[in-house]
Design a protein around this motif. Structure first.
Motif, PDB file in Angstrom:
ATOM      1  N   GLU A   1      -2.688   3.651  -7.601  1.00  0.00           N
ATOM      2  CA  GLU A   1      -2.337   2.307  -7.242  1.00  0.00           C
ATOM      3  C   GLU A   1      -1.425   2.200  -6.125  1.00  0.00           C
ATOM      4  OE1 GLU A   1      -0.489   0.259 -10.421  1.00  0.00           O
ATOM      5  OE2 GLU A   1       0.504  -1.005  -8.954  1.00  0.00           O
ATOM      6  N   LEU A   2      -0.499   3.194  -6.077  1.00  0.00           N
ATOM      7  CA  LEU A   2       0.693   3.422  -4.953  1.00  0.00           C
ATOM      8  C   LEU A   2      -0.180   3.647  -3.653  1.00  0.00           C
ATOM      9  CD1 LEU A   2       4.037   4.184  -6.065  1.00  0.00           C
ATOM     10  CD2 LEU A   2       2.639   1.915  -6.103  1.00  0.00           C
ATOM     11  N   PHE A   3      -0.957   4.806  -3.852  1.00  0.00           N
ATOM     12  CA  PHE A   3      -1.589   5.276  -2.796  1.00  0.00           C
ATOM     13  C   PHE A   3      -2.698   4.302  -1.802  1.00  0.00           C
ATOM     14  CE2 PHE A   3      -5.291   7.594  -0.493  1.00  0.00           C
ATOM     15  CZ  PHE A   3      -4.412   8.454   0.376  1.00  0.00           C
ATOM     16  N   SER A   4      -3.451   3.686  -2.816  1.00  0.00           N
ATOM     17  CA  SER A   4      -4.451   2.690  -2.543  1.00  0.00           C
ATOM     18  C   SER A   4      -3.447   1.487  -1.689  1.00  0.00           C
ATOM     19  CB  SER A   4      -5.250   2.229  -3.523  1.00  0.00           C
ATOM     20  OG  SER A   4      -5.740   3.255  -4.059  1.00  0.00           O
ATOM     21  N   TYR A   5      -2.349   1.068  -2.184  1.00  0.00           N
ATOM     22  CA  TYR A   5      -1.740   0.131  -1.530  1.00  0.00           C
ATOM     23  C   TYR A   5      -1.146   0.304  -0.454  1.00  0.00           C
ATOM     24  CZ  TYR A   5       2.379  -3.040  -0.835  1.00  0.00           C
ATOM     25  OH  TYR A   5       3.299  -3.720  -0.248  1.00  0.00           O
ATOM     26  N   ALA A   6      -0.690   1.721  -0.183  1.00  0.00           N
ATOM     27  CA  ALA A   6      -0.071   2.168   0.914  1.00  0.00           C
ATOM     28  C   ALA A   6      -0.726   2.800   2.027  1.00  0.00           C
ATOM     29  CB  ALA A   6       1.339   2.861   0.402  1.00  0.00           C
ATOM     30  N   CYS A   7      -1.807   3.300   1.809  1.00  0.00           N
ATOM     31  CA  CYS A   7      -2.581   4.144   2.763  1.00  0.00           C
ATOM     32  C   CYS A   7      -2.991   3.499   3.875  1.00  0.00           C
ATOM     33  CB  CYS A   7      -3.775   4.991   2.226  1.00  0.00           C
ATOM     34  SG  CYS A   7      -5.008   3.751   1.697  1.00  0.00           S
ATOM     35  N   PRO A   8      -3.267   4.039   5.022  1.00  0.00           N
ATOM     36  CA  PRO A   8      -3.896   3.307   6.247  1.00  0.00           C
ATOM     37  C   PRO A   8      -5.149   2.834   5.946  1.00  0.00           C
ATOM     38  CG  PRO A   8      -3.112   5.422   6.951  1.00  0.00           C
ATOM     39  CD  PRO A   8      -2.979   5.535   5.375  1.00  0.00           C
ATOM     40  N   LYS A   9      -5.797   1.907   6.753  1.00  0.00           N
ATOM     41  CA  LYS A   9      -7.024   1.443   6.365  1.00  0.00           C
ATOM     42  C   LYS A   9      -8.376   2.403   7.132  1.00  0.00           C
ATOM     43  CE  LYS A   9      -7.331  -3.303   5.136  1.00  0.00           C
ATOM     44  NZ  LYS A   9      -6.302  -3.345   4.324  1.00  0.00           N
ATOM     45  N   PHE A  10      -8.743   3.566   6.517  1.00  0.00           N
ATOM     46  CA  PHE A  10      -9.282   4.426   6.850  1.00  0.00           C
ATOM     47  C   PHE A  10     -10.812   3.904   7.397  1.00  0.00           C
ATOM     48  CE2 PHE A  10      -6.594   6.558   3.513  1.00  0.00           C
ATOM     49  CZ  PHE A  10      -5.851   7.332   4.268  1.00  0.00           C
ATOM     50  N   ILE A  11     -11.094   4.696   8.499  1.00  0.00           N
ATOM     51  CA  ILE A  11     -12.499   4.237   8.922  1.00  0.00           C
ATOM     52  C   ILE A  11     -13.495   5.394   8.967  1.00  0.00           C
ATOM     53  CG2 ILE A  11     -11.515   2.407  10.429  1.00  0.00           C
ATOM     54  CD1 ILE A  11     -11.467   4.496  12.550  1.00  0.00           C
ATOM     55  N   THR A  12     -14.837   4.987   8.930  1.00  0.00           N
ATOM     56  CA  THR A  12     -15.926   5.884   9.305  1.00  0.00           C
ATOM     57  C   THR A  12     -16.176   5.535  10.732  1.00  0.00           C
ATOM     58  OG1 THR A  12     -16.561   5.619   6.847  1.00  0.00           O
ATOM     59  CG2 THR A  12     -18.218   6.773   8.514  1.00  0.00           C
ATOM     60  N   PRO A  13     -16.113   6.629  11.657  1.00  0.00           N
ATOM     61  CA  PRO A  13     -16.594   6.355  13.141  1.00  0.00           C
ATOM     62  C   PRO A  13     -17.828   6.400  13.319  1.00  0.00           C
ATOM     63  CG  PRO A  13     -15.492   8.745  12.600  1.00  0.00           C
ATOM     64  CD  PRO A  13     -15.460   7.991  11.215  1.00  0.00           C
ATOM     65  N   SER A  14     -18.707   6.970  12.536  1.00  0.00           N
ATOM     66  CA  SER A  14     -20.269   7.162  13.052  1.00  0.00           C
ATOM     67  C   SER A  14     -20.641   5.706  12.872  1.00  0.00           C
ATOM     68  CB  SER A  14     -20.950   7.924  12.449  1.00  0.00           C
ATOM     69  OG  SER A  14     -20.572   7.959  10.656  1.00  0.00           O
TER      70      SER A  14
END
Lengths: 226, 524
Positions: free
Chosen positions: B379-392
């Protein structure tokens, strides 16, 4: 140890330095991975650059090259290199059988379960034997972890961690007694190996910095004192 | 200014959009209200006069006020329409368009692929002018930071947008194909990299250390008639690169991009609060993922303390909400770091109090390592992590799926994997704290594992609590330590370290303040 190759590897490193985000250097970087394998050298930055290009253009990904990068990363333990590579490899690629194996191996190393590691490794010689120096690198890692933990380690524990026994182990110990300052003592059940002293297995060697106050903190009360 | 919105949600992911239709239909791109004419005329003049103070006032204040009053849910007038009020100045119009799109991103959703592509093209033109032309402006740091920040944000937003394929209409898919070169990841990285290199910012910072150049002392401005634009854009691009690499999961490279900036020194990155927070947030996150918990904890502690002290001064800033959001996220990350690596003596009292208020329960859970504990980490990780992207780019000739969550799920999975590897360490920690010496056999019995397993757990503790720094040096991050002699574990003394020095310093200041207050009291 690799005196013949620097001219060539220098060029690839230079390519990466000049433009790390250039899709045209992909095959150079792949060649460089193979160079690292055959010359027993290692360059994390270049390998990450390659994984990045694969991430940008997944259709160009070579499973064989990724596998070599991952094995090289395992050999770089205790560094976090293996995770750093996995962060960049798409999940469905990680599902490939040989990657699953490498992930399990990494898990055993990360949790210092060396017995299981060597068992699993022996079942997967075909993947690992491609990269020379693998066993020695893992043995170095095992000794690193042992030296963090033990002042004196029972011989069987050491034997299990580095997967060497009998006469070969005697020779190995002899070498380290001569070169690393190890001492062999007689213990109750087996020989005991006294590992070299460091601040991690002799915590008293660590400098105690807790009671120092940084100068900038003291400056805060200057106005009060004046 | 409406920028620096790292975590704005993308509007609905295409389709729909009926709600805004009404006002958009009424929008006439060629109509320029008088207040906008005045705004453009003045802003243009101040830029020509290099009056940074006035530019900053109009940028932070005027633009915001006009947007609130006239363009709440409609775009600003088109660049072509305002051209007559700035002598049709090419560079000024590029800057105007940059503001135009930024405003559109913040207020109008959903954005079409063609809008996104046009904004991309405008950044390309703008950066090309900066890189190749002779730009003779001085722009406020805030604006330059916002440019880089918005550039990265729009890239992230585009990646999210095109990854949600399922809900796309035929028309939208057609647009994706048509604009398939927009926001290309190579292009994005290469622009930032080019700004870093062309500005020679790394060399400037190096020369500054030797006293040969001034950059930090002048806040990046040029007081000798030159321009600050390329230099400062190059500087902020290093932070932009750190952020992009974090979004891609490449933490090692991200930190390498930031390396020319010494976080232990006063730096230009601290002048604009958005830049300060973005730098530390991503630096801390990258270190957390690389298992360098102590480095993450130190910097989180510093910036959280800074925010506690200074947030009141930003209450009126358009970025205030973002400051608070990132503040909360960094507390969550700090809670994670401290659960994996209990280094509470590195935390300032104020931060510690806040942390307890927010996450005391979660932190107790995270120490336990059962299912609930994983849920808390998740929960904490999902709340606080950056908005990861798929670059392809998407593969459009296969069945369409949404892959916008793939990158996030991978990072989360690998993080939880790490947590799992450390799951028995807090147990060992709490047992060992009770003893000065204990045999392996006895502790194994207490922990209900066999001796070989316990030896592994103890070595895992040592391995996980020692990070490898940039130079390959092993650094301990243990709060307490032990060593094994044959079959006996010796626990190194672990008296809680009291920091008397700091305590007294704080009390002295507190009393001084109180005395000051008392002296001000007047009796009638």
């Amino acid at each position: 140890m690799e005196s013949e190759q620097p001219a060539e590897s220098y060029t690839v490193e230079e390519l990466v330095a000049v433009n790390p985000y250039n899709p045209d250097i992909l095959s150079d970087l792949e060649g460089f991975v193979n160079d690292q394998v055959s010359n027993q050298t290692y360059n994390l930055d270049a390998n990450l650059s390659l994984l990045r290009l694969y991430q940008f253009e997944p259709e160009r990904l070579s499973v064989q090259i990724v596998s070599r990068i991952l094995i090289k990363a395992l050999m770089a333990m205790p560094g976090p290199d293996f995770s750093l590579c996995l962060f960049l490899i798409p999940e469905q690629v990680q599902m490939e059988e040989q990657f699953k194996t490498l992930i399990v191996l990494s898990h055993y190393l990360e949790t210092a379960r060396f017995r299981q590691f060597w068992d699993e490794a022996s079942k997967n010689r075909s993947i690992l034997d491609v990269v020379p120096g693998f066993e020695q690198a893992i043995q170095m890692y095992a000794i690193h972890v042992l030296s963090l933990t033990y002042q004196k380690v029972p011989r069987p524990v050491l034997a299990e961690a580095i997967n060497i026994e009998g006469l070969a182990l005697d020779k190995f110990l002899e070498y380290h007694v001569a070169n690393s300052g190890w001492v062999i003592e007689k213990g109750a059940h087996s020989h005991i190996i006294v590992l070299s002293r460091n601040e991690f297995n002799h915590p008293e060697l660590k400098k105690n910095t807790a009671e120092t106050v940084p100068f900038e903190h003291v400056t805060r009360i200057f106005p009060v004192l004046s | 200014m409406a920028a620096a919105s790292y975590d704005r949600e993308d509007g609905g992911g295409g389709g729909g959009g009926g709600a805004q239709r009404g006002s958009r239909d009424a929008y006439d791109p060629n109509y320029v209200p008088d207040s906008v004419k005045t705004f453009v005329t003045h802003l243009y003049r101040h830029i020509r006069d290099k009056n940074v103070y006035e530019i900053h006032q109009m940028y932070e204040g005027g633009f915001q006020r006009l947007s609130d009053r006239l363009f709440r849910d409609a775009p600003w007038p088109s660049a072509e329409a305002v051209a007559p009020y700035c002598d049709g100045d090419h560079v000024f119009l590029l800057l105007y368009r940059e503001l135009w799109y930024r405003h559109a991103y913040a207020r109008l959703s959903p954005l079409t692929a063609s809008h996104r592509a046009e904004s991309w093209a405008n950044y390309c033109d703008l950066f090309s002018v900066v890189l190749h032309g002779v730009v003779n402006m001085q722009l406020p740091n805030q604006w330059l930071w916002d440019m880089v920040d918005e550039f990265v944000y729009q890239f992230q937003s585009f990646c999210q947008y095109r990854a949600k394929l399922k809900s796309k209409t035929e028309d939208e898919l057609q647009q994706l194909k048509q604009f398939d070169t927009a926001w290309n990841v190579y292009g994005v990285l290469n622009y930032l990299q080019a700004l870093v290199e062309k500005s020679m910012i790394a060399q400037i910072l190096e020369r500054e250390k030797e006293g040969l150049e001034q950059f930090t002392a002048t806040d990046g401005y040029d007081y000798e008639g030159g321009s600050n634009v390329l230099k400062v854009l190059g500087y902020y691009s290093m932070i932009g690169l750190l952020r992009i690499h974090c979004l891609l999961g490449d933490y090692h490279t991200g930190l390498k991009c930031l390396a020319p900036i010494d976080l232990n020194q006063q730096g230009v990155y601290t002048i604009v609060i958005g830049s300060h927070i973005s730098t530390i947030y991503h630096y801390g996150f990258a270190n957390l993922m690389m298992r360098r918990y102590v480095d993450a904890i130190r910097e989180f502690n510093k910036i959280l303390l800074y925010i506690v002290k200074y947030k009141q001064y930003h209450q009126k800033s358009p970025q205030y909400d973002q400051i608070l959001k990132k503040n909360e996220q960094m507390y969550a990350l700090l809670a994670i770091c401290l659960s994996l690596c209990p280094q509470h003596n590195l935390i300032d009292e104020n931060v510690s109090t806040q942390l307890k208020e927010k996450y005391n329960d979660k932190m107790t859970k995270m120490q336990r390592f059962d299912d609930e504990s994983y849920a808390a980490y998740d929960e904490l990780f999902s709340y606080a992590c950056p908005k990861f992207i798929t670059p392809s780019p998407p593969v459009l000739d296969q069945p369409l799926t949404n892959y916008n969550q793939d990158a996030y799920r991978l990072q989360l999975k690998l993080f939880l994997y790490e947590v799992k590897q450390q799951q028995l360490l807090s147990g060992v920690r709490s047992y060992l704290k009770l003893y000065s010496t204990i045999t392996i056999a006895k502790l194994a019995q207490y922990m209900e594992v066999d001796e070989a397993t316990l030896r592994s757990i103890l070595m895992t503790y040592k391995h996980k609590m020692h990070a490898v720094d940039n130079n390959g040096k092993i650094v301990s991050s243990t709060d307490f330590d032990f060593y094994i002699k044959e079959d006996v574990i010796h626990v190194a003394e672990s008296k809680p370290i009291k920091r008397h020095g700091d305590y007294f310093l704080r009390q002295i200041l507190k009393f001084e303040e109180m005395i000051g207050e008392l002296e001000k009291v007047q009796f009638d």
